[in-house]
Design an enzyme around this catalytic site. Sequence first.
Site, mmCIF file in Angstrom:
data_model
loop_
_atom_site.group_PDB
_atom_site.id
_atom_site.type_symbol
_atom_site.label_atom_id
_atom_site.label_comp_id
_atom_site.label_asym_id
_atom_site.label_seq_id
_atom_site.Cartn_x
_atom_site.Cartn_y
_atom_site.Cartn_z
ATOM 1 N N CYS A 47 -49.486 7.437 30.775
ATOM 2 C CA CYS A 47 -49.323 8.839 30.415
ATOM 3 C C CYS A 47 -50.449 9.697 30.995
ATOM 4 O O CYS A 47 -50.504 9.894 32.206
ATOM 5 C CB CYS A 47 -49.208 8.982 28.902
ATOM 6 S SG CYS A 47 -48.435 10.541 28.381
ATOM 7 N N HIS A 89 -44.908 4.849 26.866
ATOM 8 C CA HIS A 89 -45.780 4.251 25.851
ATOM 9 C C HIS A 89 -45.058 3.070 25.206
ATOM 10 O O HIS A 89 -43.832 3.047 25.140
ATOM 11 C CB HIS A 89 -46.114 5.260 24.754
ATOM 12 C CG HIS A 89 -46.998 6.377 25.192
ATOM 13 N ND1 HIS A 89 -48.336 6.211 25.439
ATOM 14 C CD2 HIS A 89 -46.726 7.684 25.425
ATOM 15 C CE1 HIS A 89 -48.869 7.379 25.788
ATOM 16 N NE2 HIS A 89 -47.911 8.288 25.787
#
Length: 485
Positions: A333, A431
Amino acid sequence: MAARAIMFQGTGSNVGKSLLVAGLARACVKRGLVVRPFKPQNMSNNAAVTPDGGEIGRAQALQARAAGIAPSVHMNPVLLKPQSETGAQIVVQGRVFGNAGARDYQARKCDLLPHVLDSFGRMKAQADIVLVEGAGSASEVNLRAHDIANMGFARAADVPVVLIGDIDRGGVIAALVGTHTVIEPDDARQIVGFIVNRMRGDPTLFASGMEFIAQRTGWAALGLVPFFDGARALPAEDAYDLAERPQRAGGSLRIVVPVLPRIANFDDLDPLGAEPGVTLVMAEPGKPLPPADLIVLPGSKATIADLAALRAWGWDIDILAHHRQGRPVLGLCGGYQILGRSIADPDGIEGPAGAVAGLGLLEVDTVLTADKRLVEVQGHSLADGKPFHGYEMHMGRTDGPDTARAVVAFADGRRDGAASADGLVTGTYVHGLFADDAQRAAWLTRLGSTASGLDHGHLIEATLDALAAHLEKHIDIDRLLTLAR
């Protein structure tokens, strides 16, 4: 019977409220009760995506799991995600509401109470009992006006309170009795009992202390809870918890994670840390990165600011040297964004508008945008076809030549991530990759390690069961339930 509720507040931050609520949720479920966790206001960059398309604090997602239900945005209606020392993004009922400095936010809290009470009503309508968690300290009298996190909520919703003190940090008698002394008398009357948490050693040595607190406050002594060592297997709520967690060593594969100032969703790394063949090192700010087989740049709530800190501490030099030695780097991310050529924030989403150069290890460029992607995803990794289940939680889009070498393919046909031409540098917005046992095993195999066969989901469930049994032994749950209303 109408749903009951009881609230757990603390004498300070990090006294174990989140863990106790999770354990009590599992204990109540085992007693046949329908449980809903609730936290009016949370402050954390460790968040979870909910099936209803929003985000809540990771602790409330764990509590939902302990209660045997899917997480909902109404379990944590106000989430503050710090972006600087004095400012945060405000998430209300799962969606970005705006940004505010600390002082400005105090003035806005009264506008948020209706949202909090709405979500609380929804949780009560679904449960036999709602276990409510406060935030910070119940004795922050300077923040009492318009409070929605502790006594302000408890009084508005007429929920009885149990106060938790942490004996491990010292001064627990003064902390509990002192709270009774400094808060308003009507707030003190809202408190019906207390729990002393994290006892080490002989509990009989504190029996007179429990009696003293009960006599001075008039509150029921509900339990003296010994330290629960298994907590390290559960996701931490706050980045400050990382420094207090002992790092298990001994694995031959050394993975180093730079702990950035605004590190986010760091529970991504927990499954790796649970692997016996892995030594997971959470590198302390300001110190050189130690030698590593893999460096993982984690998520960030303020990517440009964290990149500046990374450079200020010299970690950019360490990462580039690691890469020159032919060793891999993974960005998750915000870490993915940092690895690219540039990060632009034209609208000032995270701070002052502008653009900065990234580390340049991936031929990609990122533009931060106001739209926030919050969605659960599943698919397979393109390197080996192994399945995964995870989530996306990010603002911005990333494009460039290296995205032609994507990392994962989603079930809907989209692809995500980028890899360098030499295959040493990888980045993805997904994630939760390592929580998937097959996916984690595949990554470890590519790194030259042997997967242990660890069932991470079973580890979490077993730990919650053990925590519930621990609390059944040391907390008077029968009395606690009679105090709820």
